[in-house]
Write an enzyme that holds these catalytic residues in place. Structure first.
Site, short mmCIF file in Angstrom:
data_model
loop_
_atom_site.label_atom_id
_atom_site.label_comp_id
_atom_site.label_asym_id
_atom_site.label_seq_id
_atom_site.Cartn_x
_atom_site.Cartn_y
_atom_site.Cartn_z
CB CYS A 147 3.48 -1.89 16.98
SG CYS A 147 5.22 -1.46 16.76
CB CYS A 160 -0.28 6.90 11.08
SG CYS A 160 1.21 6.25 11.86
CD GLU A 191 -3.15 -0.89 1.99
OE1 GLU A 191 -4.26 -0.98 1.44
OE2 GLU A 191 -3.00 -0.63 3.19
CB CYS A 238 5.11 -4.80 9.66
SG CYS A 238 6.32 -4.00 10.74
CB CYS A 246 2.70 7.40 3.36
SG CYS A 246 3.06 6.20 4.66
CB CYS A 271 0.44 -1.15 14.10
SG CYS A 271 0.79 -0.88 12.34
#
Length: 320
Positions: free
Chosen positions: A86, A306, A62, A82, A75, A89
């Site tokens: 976290c 974010c 993305e 990932c 971005c 997220c």
């Protein structure tokens, strides 16, 4: 070839008119430029665009364009998924599929610039490696991509307009600091003490908060540069006045600024977003010691903000 791909942003080898037609035909029959393919596009009411881009192996990443008055920010992702878990997220829920090549990182920028007719010589353009992935766990390709993006004979972006964000991979921060051509550094802090950060960011069990701050103190900032610390505020978890005072104390001796991000919610995330009054109270305490800003969320309605990038499918919302 280099000039055509990166500066002129051609999408087809047959368009490189500076090469003889016979060579163009031969290259075109055997090779492609390898830009990512559009797999999906979502438009927010605030003008943000979220692109789902297909790679040659069938995987997707993305990329988000955030237009503002006087500037545009792209971005980009550095990995598919990932590996840093976290807890607040959405991307973390994917796990890691693979790292991107330097070409795939730069290709996201070229795709958006071509789609929106953006040019480095005219438009004020910022690149933030804050999409999918932990960039410092793909550092060789991130650095190679940065050199191409910053090359005056390539894409031509000043390095001060390129930022990389990390959860705190301490050895890689030190490695990044030794590079002559490197992006600006942003660090996801998200907690005011060691115990809290371990709960929210398990990476801290390997790279402690103390070691992270020591690496930040030793980081060789350029004359025009500050460290950026990003802090996601979670209601009732890390958003108290006491947290704010501890953050200010932790960062007091650094040449730094703080960006506050009220949690951007999503399915599967158990935390809640604090009230605006709590966010501003936190900011007012931190800014007594160092610059502190509240980052405005962009693209919430299309899962482009974010911490929300997880290839969510949503109805396309056209601009009003």
């Amino acid at each position: 070839m280099y000039d055509a791909v990166y500066r002129q942003k051609v999408t087809d080898l047959l368009q490189i008119t500076s090469l003889p037609i016979t060579l163009r035909n031969e290259l075109g029959s055997r090779h492609s430029i390898g830009l990512p393919a559009l797999s999906g596009e979502y438009r927010s009411v605030d003008g943000t665009r979220r692109y789902l881009l297909g790679l040659e192996d069938g995987r997707t990443v993305e990329t988000v364009l955030m237009p503002e008055d006087g500037r545009d920010t792209i971005c980009i992702s550095s990995q598919v998924g990932c590996p840093v878990n976290c807890q607040f997220c959405l991307t973390a829920l994917m796990g890691l599929e693979r790292s991107l090549t330097a070409g795939e990182i730069v290709g996201q920028v070229l795709f958006v610039m071509k789609a929106h007719e953006l040019t480095t010589g005219v438009d004020r353009l910022n690149i933030v490696m804050m999409g999918m992935g932990e960039p410092l766990l793909n550092l060789p390709n991130v650095l190679k991509a940065t050199r191409i993006l910053a090359d005056p004979d390539g894409v031509g972006l000043p390095v001060r307009r390129i930022t990389v964000s990390t959860a705190g991979i301490v050895p890689k921060i030190e490695e990044l600091g030794r590079e002559p051509i490197r992006p600006k550094l942003a660090i996801s802090l998200n907690a005011s003490n060691e115990e809290q950060r371990r709960e929210l960011m398990p990476i801290t069990r390997k790279y402690s908060l103390k070691d992270l701050l020591d690496a930040c103190k030793a980081y060789p900032l350029r004359s025009w540069e500050k460290l950026t610390f990003e802090y996601v505020l979670l209601k009732g978890v890390n958003d108290t006045d006491a947290d704010a005072r501890r953050v200010a104390k932790l960062l007091a001796n650094l040449n730094a600024k703080v960006n506050l991000i009220a949690l951007n919610p999503g399915p599967g995330i158990t935390f809640e977003t604090p009230e605006p009054e709590r966010v501003h109270a936190f900011q007012s305490i931190v800014r007594r010691s160092l610059p502190c800003f509240v980052r405005k969320p962009r693209g919430l309605d299309i899962f482009a903000a974010c911490g929300q990038l997880k290839r969510q499918e949503v109805p396309t919302i056209e601009l009003v």
